[in-house]
Scaffold this motif. Structure first.
Motif, short mmCIF file in Angstrom:
data_model
loop_
_atom_site.label_atom_id
_atom_site.label_comp_id
_atom_site.label_asym_id
_atom_site.label_seq_id
_atom_site.Cartn_x
_atom_site.Cartn_y
_atom_site.Cartn_z
N TYR A 122 -84.14 25.47 51.01
CA TYR A 122 -85.37 25.16 50.28
C TYR A 122 -86.55 25.37 51.23
CZ TYR A 122 -82.26 22.36 47.23
OH TYR A 122 -81.26 21.93 46.40
N HIS A 187 -77.71 16.00 38.25
CA HIS A 187 -78.46 15.83 39.50
C HIS A 187 -79.36 17.05 39.72
CE1 HIS A 187 -74.70 17.89 40.45
NE2 HIS A 187 -75.36 18.48 41.45
N ARG A 204 -85.52 23.10 54.28
CA ARG A 204 -84.44 22.13 54.13
C ARG A 204 -83.17 22.91 53.86
NH1 ARG A 204 -81.97 19.62 49.33
NH2 ARG A 204 -80.85 17.78 50.08
N ARG A 210 -67.21 21.57 47.99
CA ARG A 210 -66.44 21.27 46.78
C ARG A 210 -65.05 21.88 46.86
NH1 ARG A 210 -71.26 23.64 44.80
NH2 ARG A 210 -72.77 22.14 44.01
#
Ligand SMILES: O=C(O)CCC(=O)C(=O)O
Length: 213
Positions: A122, A187, A204, A210
């Motif tokens: 990000y 989310h 970021r 997962r």
């Protein structure tokens, strides 16, 4: 006695029945994680993928591990091959797999063995819309998210898109685990505010591990 001890953010916060925020858990491994990231991105560079609706994602992404999450006009899915290079995704760095396994165990998910790590980058203004993670074959396994760099506001909702949203700031070194009855909660991430991080700069990095296959 530290009179202000009670005011400090707790090291562990249950943000759901089976969702645990581990503040600063990755701090002592941040250097190794950034090194591992450099290795991954040299083989599989960050890129902005398209959503099935044709929009360009504001977040840049890459993957490591046996499976990588991708998005294009045909939909969201996992692929063992990087569509950008035609090569398998870089191997999952041991430091990431180990951290994820330890964090999952703290949250009550023993034996977590991720085969996919989506890495999101990000920059100020980038965001991730509210979504559920349901592209994985095994929804019994938890999700482990590791944050480095600038602080972002993470939205944690319920099982319906319209459910009330909790807001949690995720900072450099924070690790979040959610699974079990919380596994399919909506989310997302609010647009990143501009405040450079002393080590990672104006970005970021989020690693989301997962079990996809
Ligand atoms: O960046 C984050 O903290 C969340 C990432 C996420 O939700 C995802 O990759 O599905």
């Amino acid at each position: 006695m530290d009179l202000f001890a009670d005011l400090a953010a707790p090291a562990m916060q249950h943000i759901g029945a089976q969702a645990l925020l581990l503040r600063g858990m990755a701090l002592d491994r941040a250097g190794a994680l950034l090194q591992a990231l450099a290795h991954v991105q040299a083989q599989a560079p960050f890129r902005h993928m398209h959503t099935p609706g044709g929009r360009v994602m504001s977040v840049a992404l890459t993957n490591c591990g046996g499976q990588g999450w991708i998005s294009d006009r045909y939909g969201y899915r996992y692929s063992s091959v990087d569509p950008g290079t035609g090569q398998p995704w870089p191997a999952m760095p041991a430091v990431l797999a180990q951290l994820a396994c330890e964090a999952a165990a703290e949250a009550g998910f023993d034996g977590f063995s991720p085969d996919a790590c989506l890495i999101n980058r990000y920059v100020p203004g980038a965001r991730l819309s509210l979504h559920q993670d349901r592209d994985e074959r095994d929804l019994n396994a938890p999700i482990v998210s590791v944050s480095l760099g600038m602080t972002a506001t993470f939205l944690f909702g319920g099982h319906a898109r319209t459910d009330r949203l909790q807001r949690w700031d995720l900072s450099h070194g924070d690790v979040l685990v959610w699974g079990g009855q919380d596994r399919l909660r909506y989310h997302g991430v609010l647009p990143l505010r501009d405040h450079a991080h002393p080590v990672v700069g104006r970005q970021r990095i989020n690693f989301t591990l997962r079990k996809a296959g």
